[in-house]
Motif scaffolding. Structure first.
Motif, PDB file in Angstrom:
ATOM      1  N   ARG A  22      -0.219 -15.300  29.149  1.00 16.41           N
ATOM      2  CA  ARG A  22      -1.598 -14.805  29.151  1.00 16.41           C
ATOM      3  C   ARG A  22      -1.936 -14.100  27.835  1.00 16.41           C
ATOM      4  NH1 ARG A  22      -0.420 -13.879  34.849  1.00 16.41           N
ATOM      5  NH2 ARG A  22       0.422 -11.804  34.365  1.00 16.41           N
ATOM      6  N   VAL A  23      -0.967 -13.339  27.298  1.00 15.37           N
ATOM      7  CA  VAL A  23      -1.178 -12.667  26.015  1.00 15.37           C
ATOM      8  C   VAL A  23      -1.408 -13.695  24.911  1.00 15.37           C
ATOM      9  CG1 VAL A  23      -0.025 -11.309  24.209  1.00 15.37           C
ATOM     10  CG2 VAL A  23       0.066 -10.564  26.591  1.00 15.37           C
ATOM     11  N   GLY A  24      -0.589 -14.747  24.891  1.00 13.85           N
ATOM     12  CA  GLY A  24      -0.737 -15.778  23.874  1.00 13.85           C
ATOM     13  C   GLY A  24      -2.083 -16.465  23.936  1.00 13.85           C
ATOM     14  N   ARG A  25      -2.541 -16.754  25.153  1.00 15.94           N
ATOM     15  CA  ARG A  25      -3.841 -17.410  25.294  1.00 15.94           C
ATOM     16  C   ARG A  25      -4.980 -16.500  24.837  1.00 15.94           C
ATOM     17  NH1 ARG A  25      -2.769 -19.942  31.344  1.00 15.94           N
ATOM     18  NH2 ARG A  25      -1.517 -21.760  30.666  1.00 15.94           N
ATOM     19  N   CYS A  26      -4.889 -15.217  25.224  1.00 12.50           N
ATOM     20  CA  CYS A  26      -5.934 -14.265  24.842  1.00 12.50           C
ATOM     21  C   CYS A  26      -5.979 -14.094  23.326  1.00 12.50           C
ATOM     22  CB  CYS A  26      -5.693 -12.923  25.528  1.00 12.50           C
ATOM     23  SG  CYS A  26      -6.947 -11.671  25.187  1.00 12.50           S
ATOM     24  N   ALA A  27      -4.811 -13.882  22.704  1.00  6.80           N
ATOM     25  CA  ALA A  27      -4.770 -13.711  21.254  1.00  6.80           C
ATOM     26  C   ALA A  27      -5.206 -14.981  20.529  1.00  6.80           C
ATOM     27  CB  ALA A  27      -3.363 -13.304  20.813  1.00  6.80           C
ATOM     28  N   GLY A  28      -4.886 -16.125  21.096  1.00  7.23           N
ATOM     29  CA  GLY A  28      -5.295 -17.391  20.484  1.00  7.23           C
ATOM     30  C   GLY A  28      -6.796 -17.542  20.405  1.00  7.23           C
ATOM     31  N   ARG A  29      -7.502 -16.978  21.380  1.00  3.04           N
ATOM     32  CA  ARG A  29      -8.968 -17.035  21.354  1.00  3.04           C
ATOM     33  C   ARG A  29      -9.561 -16.009  20.399  1.00  3.04           C
ATOM     34  NH1 ARG A  29      -8.021 -17.368  27.035  1.00  3.04           N
ATOM     35  NH2 ARG A  29      -8.539 -15.135  27.256  1.00  3.04           N
ATOM     36  N   GLN A  30      -8.738 -15.070  19.941  1.00  2.00           N
ATOM     37  CA  GLN A  30      -9.245 -13.943  19.160  1.00  2.00           C
ATOM     38  C   GLN A  30      -8.602 -13.854  17.777  1.00  2.00           C
ATOM     39  OE1 GLN A  30     -10.256 -10.948  22.901  1.00  2.00           O
ATOM     40  NE2 GLN A  30      -8.370 -10.592  21.754  1.00  2.00           N
ATOM     41  N   ARG A  31      -8.320 -14.990  17.187  1.00  3.91           N
ATOM     42  CA  ARG A  31      -7.768 -15.053  15.834  1.00  3.91           C
ATOM     43  C   ARG A  31      -6.446 -14.306  15.705  1.00  3.91           C
ATOM     44  NH1 ARG A  31     -13.355 -16.341  16.488  1.00  3.91           N
ATOM     45  NH2 ARG A  31     -14.142 -17.280  14.568  1.00  3.91           N
ATOM     46  N   GLY A  32      -5.649 -14.273  16.806  1.00  2.58           N
ATOM     47  CA  GLY A  32      -4.304 -13.727  16.738  1.00  2.58           C
ATOM     48  C   GLY A  32      -4.176 -12.245  17.006  1.00  2.58           C
ATOM     49  N   VAL A  33      -5.243 -11.598  17.513  1.00  3.34           N
ATOM     50  CA  VAL A  33      -5.178 -10.159  17.774  1.00  3.34           C
ATOM     51  C   VAL A  33      -5.554  -9.871  19.223  1.00  3.34           C
ATOM     52  CG1 VAL A  33      -5.608  -9.478  15.385  1.00  3.34           C
ATOM     53  CG2 VAL A  33      -7.544  -9.857  16.924  1.00  3.34           C
ATOM     54  N   ILE A  34      -5.171  -8.681  19.679  1.00  2.00           N
ATOM     55  CA  ILE A  34      -5.401  -8.315  21.074  1.00  2.00           C
ATOM     56  C   ILE A  34      -5.456  -6.792  21.173  1.00  2.00           C
ATOM     57  CG2 ILE A  34      -2.955  -8.209  21.707  1.00  2.00           C
ATOM     58  CD1 ILE A  34      -3.764  -9.676  24.345  1.00  2.00           C
ATOM     59  N   SER A  35      -6.208  -6.296  22.138  1.00  2.00           N
ATOM     60  CA  SER A  35      -6.316  -4.848  22.317  1.00  2.00           C
ATOM     61  C   SER A  35      -5.332  -4.357  23.371  1.00  2.00           C
ATOM     62  CB  SER A  35      -7.741  -4.479  22.738  1.00  2.00           C
ATOM     63  OG  SER A  35      -7.986  -4.918  24.075  1.00  2.00           O
ATOM     64  N   TRP A  36      -5.098  -3.025  23.391  1.00  2.23           N
ATOM     65  CA  TRP A  36      -4.232  -2.417  24.400  1.00  2.23           C
ATOM     66  C   TRP A  36      -4.734  -2.747  25.801  1.00  2.23           C
ATOM     67  CZ3 TRP A  36       0.152   0.801  24.423  1.00  2.23           C
ATOM     68  CH2 TRP A  36       0.432   1.411  25.652  1.00  2.23           C
TER      69      TRP A  36
END
Length: 304
Positions: A22-36
């Motif tokens: 799930r983290v990989g999919r989320c970051a993939g939609r956001q140019r490789g970044v993710i929030s806490w």
């Protein structure tokens, strides 16, 4: 019906594996970044996030924002990380928005964002707290509208830059003059400068390819010389400035592009071809345009 237990992952490892997907999919939609917050919603706990940071699976970009699996963010990744830091409803704004719309040539060193709320600025991320973030999505990222962007940058850029930005917006077909006028008002910082720029709006400024060309157009304008076509093609060659009816061409010689024997030979060959096509060809240097403007104006007027 199959027992529910068969549908559930078992053990911490299985849960973390599903969270990792799930983290990989989320970051993939956001140019490789993710929030806490997104990490938590993906199923990671505080302790797991700490272990991932220690193991190099997460790299802190801003407080509460991480790059997943690497440190080398793209430009878009850096913008997305700043947006995640600013929080829900944030938008690229001011100089950053002008660059994202294609109205400025260079991305400013400090990123600017606006958000309807309170958020502390960082050394490289300036957060403007606004009552309402007037935003749209452009090229996949939330950004202030063009009228709001023009109003926001108006107090912070030279007047010539503001005029060129207006011209670039029209060239990019994102300029609505009525919508820009509607943003102006008493108490809105930048309204006076933007109103003045609208009265002197010149779409041809967007066709320039160098600062020297901009300076030359400004010289023509201030001297009352009719503005030329900018960078049109004549006899198969792109020329800097053309007065078609008078059959006069001006070529502007910058220090780099026109220095050295090969460049001089190329320029003389161009002049011969243009004169053979029936045009008068004038050449001016940076020094002449900026230090001897009266001589340039007199020479050009005589030719026209």
């Amino acid at each position: 019906m199959a027992p529910m237990a068969e549908l559930r992952p078992t053990g911490t490892g299985a849960r973390n594996q599903k969270a990792s997907v799930r983290v990989g999919r989320c970051a993939g939609r956001q140019r490789g970044v993710i929030s806490w917050g997104q990490l938590v919603r993906c199923g990671l706990g505080k302790a797991t996030i700490g272990r991932w940071v220690a193991a190099g699976r997460l790299h802190r970009v801003h407080p509460g924002v991480y790059a997943v699996g690497h440190r080398a963010l793209s430009t878009e990744g850096g913008l997305m990380a700043a947006l995640l830091y600013a929080g829900p409803g944030a938008a690229l704004s001011h100089m950053t928005a002008a660059w994202w719309w294609g109205l400025l040539r260079d991305l400013p060193a400090q990123l600017h964002l606006s958000v309807a709320g309170r958020r502390r600025s960082l050394p490289r991320v300036r957060v403007h707290n606004s009552r309402s973030a007037d935003r749209v999505f452009h090229r996949g990222l939330p950004v202030a509208t063009v009228p709001r962007t023009l109003l926001d940058i108006a107090p912070h850029v030279p007047f010539a830059t503001l005029r060129r930005t207006l011209a670039e917006a029209e060239y990019q077909r994102v300029l609505d003059l009525d919508a820009v006028a509607a943003t102006l008002g008493r108490g809105h910082r930048g309204s006076a400068a933007l109103r003045r720029a609208l009265t002197q709006h010149s779409p041809r400024l967007a066709q320039t390819l160098s600062v020297l060309e901009e300076r030359f157009l400004a010289l023509c304008e201030h001297s009352g010389i009719p503005l030329p076509e900018v960078n049109p093609k004549v006899a198969g060659l792109m020329v800097d400035a053309l007065w078609r009816r008078q059959r006069v061409i001006v070529e502007l010689d910058g220090h780099v592009a026109h220095a050295g024997a090969p460049a001089i030979e190329r320029d003389r060959g161009r002049d011969l071809k243009l004169r053979a096509a029936g045009f008068v060809v004038l050449r001016y240097t940076w020094q002449q345009v900026t230090r001897e403007p009266q001589a340039v104006v007199a020479d050009l007027r005589a030719a026209l």
